[in-house]
Write an enzyme that holds these catalytic residues in place. Structure first.
Site, PDB file in Angstrom:
ATOM      1  N   LYS A 112       0.855  -1.405   0.057  1.00 29.68           N
ATOM      2  CA  LYS A 112      -0.007  -0.004  -0.124  1.00 29.68           C
ATOM      3  C   LYS A 112       0.827   1.468   0.020  1.00 29.68           C
ATOM      4  CE  LYS A 112      -3.906  -2.431   2.212  1.00 29.68           C
ATOM      5  NZ  LYS A 112      -3.321  -3.685   2.710  1.00 29.68           N
TER       6      LYS A 112
HETATM    7  O1  LIG Z   1      -9.098  -3.213   1.510  1.00 31.75           O
HETATM    8  C1  LIG Z   1      -8.388  -3.905   1.959  1.00 31.75           C
HETATM    9  C2  LIG Z   1      -7.262  -3.881   1.368  1.00 31.75           C
HETATM   10  C3  LIG Z   1      -6.334  -4.945   2.215  1.00 31.75           C
HETATM   11  N1  LIG Z   1      -6.486  -5.906   2.955  1.00 31.75           N
HETATM   12  C4  LIG Z   1      -5.535  -6.622   3.358  1.00 31.75           C
HETATM   13  O2  LIG Z   1      -5.930  -8.030   3.095  1.00 31.75           O
HETATM   14  C5  LIG Z   1      -5.826  -8.886   4.125  1.00 31.75           C
HETATM   15  C6  LIG Z   1      -7.012  -9.509   4.604  1.00 31.75           C
HETATM   16  O3  LIG Z   1      -6.628 -10.322   5.568  1.00 31.75           O
HETATM   17  P1  LIG Z   1      -7.860 -11.315   6.263  1.00 31.75           P
HETATM   18  O4  LIG Z   1      -7.404 -12.006   7.423  1.00 31.75           O
HETATM   19  O5  LIG Z   1      -8.441 -12.274   5.428  1.00 31.75           O
HETATM   20  O6  LIG Z   1      -9.233 -10.444   6.706  1.00 31.75           O
HETATM   21  C7  LIG Z   1      -4.808  -8.179   5.045  1.00 31.75           C
HETATM   22  O7  LIG Z   1      -3.526  -8.277   4.541  1.00 31.75           O
HETATM   23  C8  LIG Z   1      -5.275  -6.814   4.781  1.00 31.75           C
HETATM   24  O8  LIG Z   1      -4.226  -5.827   5.256  1.00 31.75           O
HETATM   25  C9  LIG Z   1      -7.700  -5.706   3.339  1.00 31.75           C
HETATM   26  O9  LIG Z   1      -8.176  -6.414   4.203  1.00 31.75           O
HETATM   27  N2  LIG Z   1      -8.433  -4.748   2.580  1.00 31.75           N
END
Ligand SMILES: O=c1ccn([C@@H]2O[C@H](COP(=O)(O)O)[C@@H](O)[C@H]2O)c(=O)[nH]1
Length: 289
Positions: free
Chosen positions: A108
């Site tokens: 990001k």
């Molecule tokens: O909008 C967003 C952008 C990035 N993320 C990232 O994805 C994963 C989600 O993890 P889970 O454990 O499946 O919830 C995490 O690395 C976030 O930083 C997001 O969730 N939403």
């Protein structure tokens, strides 16, 4: 034949989007497994031990390599522990254990051009990632350094999975014709003028399927990275119906639900079982879409 012309027996490397499409097709998968290692959640005897970050993630990669279209390491989970060397080693390991599966570095980033050049170098040269996530908040010149890397991908945050995403992303832009919402305008830019290398994609949360559908209408050709299924409770089936247009059109991320499917010694087998269930649920939704 002209002997002075450059020759190589090595196959030409695929671009990020071509790699994503090929991996998705090969593994019949829209699932991207997120690599967010939290030592406090590791199984005993590794629990709390940040020296095991590589070992934990490598076991997950090996257990799920044939079930995914991509892996998405989130850089904060490595940097927070001073474990950047583990991330370098992990990405090198993915090349061996999951050949052809692209790596999306979730960083990001977003900064002025000269600094963006360094971030791009970090993502693509130091770590060797195939794609990176970017915040588009600072505008076009903050994104351009990444697009100069031939064949490398970049996903712009568009409509993120968190509730606070509405604070800015849902606001209307009074000065743009049609007064689109900010996320809709970003989708237009990614589909059109900003996509100079054809490798731009968008991040849209599975927690907002209607917005995924809106983004897909505006940007029919770009890949969508969709986090939010699993731990965040996003609707997997609605997500597929809204965003899927063929293999490689979406990479639907699940991190914690896969990584921590079991807190025991069977964590890798449990991660595989969870990844398989998620992959199959997504594929079944595509059949019904
Ligand atoms: O909008 C967003 C952008 C990035 N993320 C990232 O994805 C994963 C989600 O993890 P889970 O454990 O499946 O919830 C995490 O690395 C976030 O930083 C997001 O969730 N939403």
């Amino acid at each position: 034949m002209n002997d002075s012309s450059p020759r190589s027996d090595a196959p030409e490397a695929l671009s990020f989007t071509a790699q994503l499409r090929a991996a998705a097709q090969r593994n019949q998968s829209m699932l991207c497994v997120g690599l967010d290692p939290e030592p406090a959640r590791f199984p005993a005897p590794w629990q709390g031990d940040s020296a095991r970050i590589y070992d934990f993630c490598a076991a997950i990669v090996e257990a799920t390599a044939d079930l995914v279209c991509a892996f998405k390491p989130q850089i904060a989970y490595f940097a927070a522990h001073g474990a950047e060397a583990h991330l370098e080693r992990l990405i090198a390991h993915i090349r061996q254990a999951a050949p052809g599966v692209p790596v999306i570095l979730d960083a990001k980033r977003g900064d002025i051009g000269s600094t963006a050049e360094q971030y791009a170098r970090e993502a693509f040269e130091r770590y060797g990632a195939d794609a990176v996530t970017l915040s588009p908040f600072m505008g076009r010149d903050s994104v351009e350094p990444y697009l100069r890397y031939a064949g490398k991908g970049a996903f712009l945050l568009c409509r993120t999975s968190n509730p606070g995403g509405d604070d800015f992303q849902a606001q209307r832009l009074a000065d743009v014709p049609g007064q689109p919402r900010l996320y809709e305008h970003l989708a237009q830019l990614a589909q059109g003028p900003w996509n100079t290398n054809g490798e731009l994609g968008l991040v849209v949360g599975a927690t907002y399927p209607q917005e995924i559908a809106a983004v897909r209408r505006i940007a029919p050709d770009v890949p969508l990275l969709i986090p939010g299924v699993g731990a965040q409770g996003g609707d997997a089936q609605a997500t597929v119906r809204a965003g899927f247009t063929g293999w490689g059109s979406v990479a639907i991320n699940s991190s914690r639900a896969v990584l921590y499917a079991s807190a025991g010694a069977d964590f890798a087998a449990a991660a595989r079982a969870q990844a398989q269930r998620t992959r199959d649920e997504l594929a079944a939704a595509a059949q019904g879409a």
